[in-house]
Design an enzyme around this catalytic site. Sequence first.
Site, PDB file in Angstrom:
ATOM      1  CE  LYS A  79      34.092  69.089  67.862  1.00 14.64           C
ATOM      2  NZ  LYS A  79      34.012  70.061  68.891  1.00 14.64           N
ATOM      3  CB  SER A 154      30.077  69.308  69.335  1.00 12.42           C
ATOM      4  OG  SER A 154      31.270  70.126  69.501  1.00 12.42           O
ATOM      5  CB  SER A 178      32.359  71.203  72.342  1.00 13.07           C
ATOM      6  OG  SER A 178      31.089  71.525  72.048  1.00 13.07           O
TER       7      SER A 178
HETATM    8  N1  GLN Z   1      26.881  72.742  73.229  1.00 13.24           N
HETATM    9  C1  GLN Z   1      27.186  73.974  72.925  1.00 13.24           C
HETATM   10  C2  GLN Z   1      26.537  74.512  71.699  1.00 13.24           C
HETATM   11  O1  GLN Z   1      25.843  73.621  71.186  1.00 13.24           O
HETATM   12  C3  GLN Z   1      28.734  73.945  72.785  1.00 13.24           C
HETATM   13  C4  GLN Z   1      29.342  73.385  71.746  1.00 13.24           C
HETATM   14  C5  GLN Z   1      30.726  73.655  71.525  1.00 13.24           C
HETATM   15  O2  GLN Z   1      31.292  74.068  72.433  1.00 13.24           O
HETATM   16  N2  GLN Z   1      31.105  73.450  70.218  1.00 13.24           N
HETATM   17  O3  GLN Z   1      26.559  75.266  71.040  1.00 13.24           O
END
Ligand code: GLN
Length: 489
Positions: A79, A154, A178
């Site tokens: 990532k 994400s 994410s």
């Molecule tokens: N979707 C969640 C957010 O927008 C979690 C994101 C993540 O785990 N990095 O914060």
Amino acid sequence: MTPAASGALALAAQVRAGERSAASVLEESLAAIRGRDPELHCFNALADAHARERADEVDRLVASGTDPGPLAGVPVALKDNICTRSAPTTCSSRILAGWTPPYDATVVSRLAAAGAVVVGKTNLDEFAMGSSTENSATGPTRNPWDTGRVPGGSSGGSAAAVAAGMVPVALGSDTGGSIRQPAALCGVVGVKPTYGVVSRYGLVAFASSLDQIGPLATTVAEAAAVLEAIAGHDDRDSTSLEQAAPRCSEVLDDGARGLRVGVVADFLADASPDCTGAVRAAADVLAGHGASVEEVALPELLHGLSAYYLIAPAEASSNLARYDGVRYGLRVDAPDVETMNGRTRAAGFGPEVKRRVMLGTYVLSAGYYDAYYAQAQRVRTLVARAFARAYAGVDVLLAPTTPSVAFPLGSKTSDPLEMYLADLFTIPSNLAGHPAMSVPFALGEGGMPVGVQVLAPALGERAMFRAAAVVESGADPRARGPVPARGAR
Ligand code: GLN
């Protein structure tokens, strides 16, 4: 067959035995990326020159009779919020465009020590804020199962790259879901380890008390192997746990006899019938293998989402203060420093990041701190207590990973709250610092994969992997990536 179709462990065994060269494995992976990435956009950047050097090094070690390690020659995607010297690290943000870190994250050096070959950096929601990989300055990633749908987020680029067979394994980061949510939406395994099991050194900070790095893979065994390669104490992360990392590969054949499993009843009402059905069927698989299964009431967990969307933005507003136009990436020049800071941030951050920074600054400000931030911390404690109550009676919990299968691109972008709800079932584990993982289990609406989530208490990775391996053994094999390119299906 693409490298992912052969599986990371099979590839590593062949490379270690000198039956295949790491160089040829890498070229297959790069060819798969060239073939599908123009359509899917999983990658922000490739590190192909560096990867070729690394693969040659692995082949030289094998030729000289030295074992390159358990992941010998395995192509891995990272990532793009994990720092690498071999390629820029942008967090899919304009504010970091062109920034190449002067150091590697600890997970990167550990992967190298295990013989793995990093092929490139994958797309994400800007600074990991989002659930669909649509909040990316480089454009969205598409789901390889149906390119009209999101891959989740994400870590959507990492999940889609594994699901499309470009790489057998990848790393993501999980602050509120994410890794697990995109894993579920792309039909791959995704693991968020216990907070402190994997070093955060070199992971660009979003919400430091919640962030953890973890693997995405096509099987539970491969996810365990990658986790073992990257886990363990690191002096460079003060929140890294002192004890040795849990050995999860050892328990994969232990079965479920004697395992006590709880099904999170409160989540079932909020999930679509295909996601709920998968949890019930997975519970039956565990029961069939000798586990005791009961429903547990954990209503507190549903309040995790509200607490998370105060705590995570609060921490993000502080962490993102460092992007000032001086130290990293983008600078928009202006007559004085303050104006330069403001213009750089206005031009460099996307709308979701700006929303979080403003929200976070607000909830930390005098007069609002107690009402919002402190209250959210109390809810965080309630969530941890609720889990402790459940784990007094069960070893692991079973829940849906997501409320639904992958949704169409653009269908939630105009409503942030709708998007936030995608993490309803994953966030509580982050708040408590617990491990949790998603296992592909069934096909749901539109023929899309459905994941089942296995949760465990802090350092309960062995019980979690044991249960996950049994769940996997009863899963529909069609629900698991890599998915062949359209036309080949
Ligand atoms: N979707 C969640 C957010 O927008 C979690 C994101 C993540 O785990 N990095 O914060």
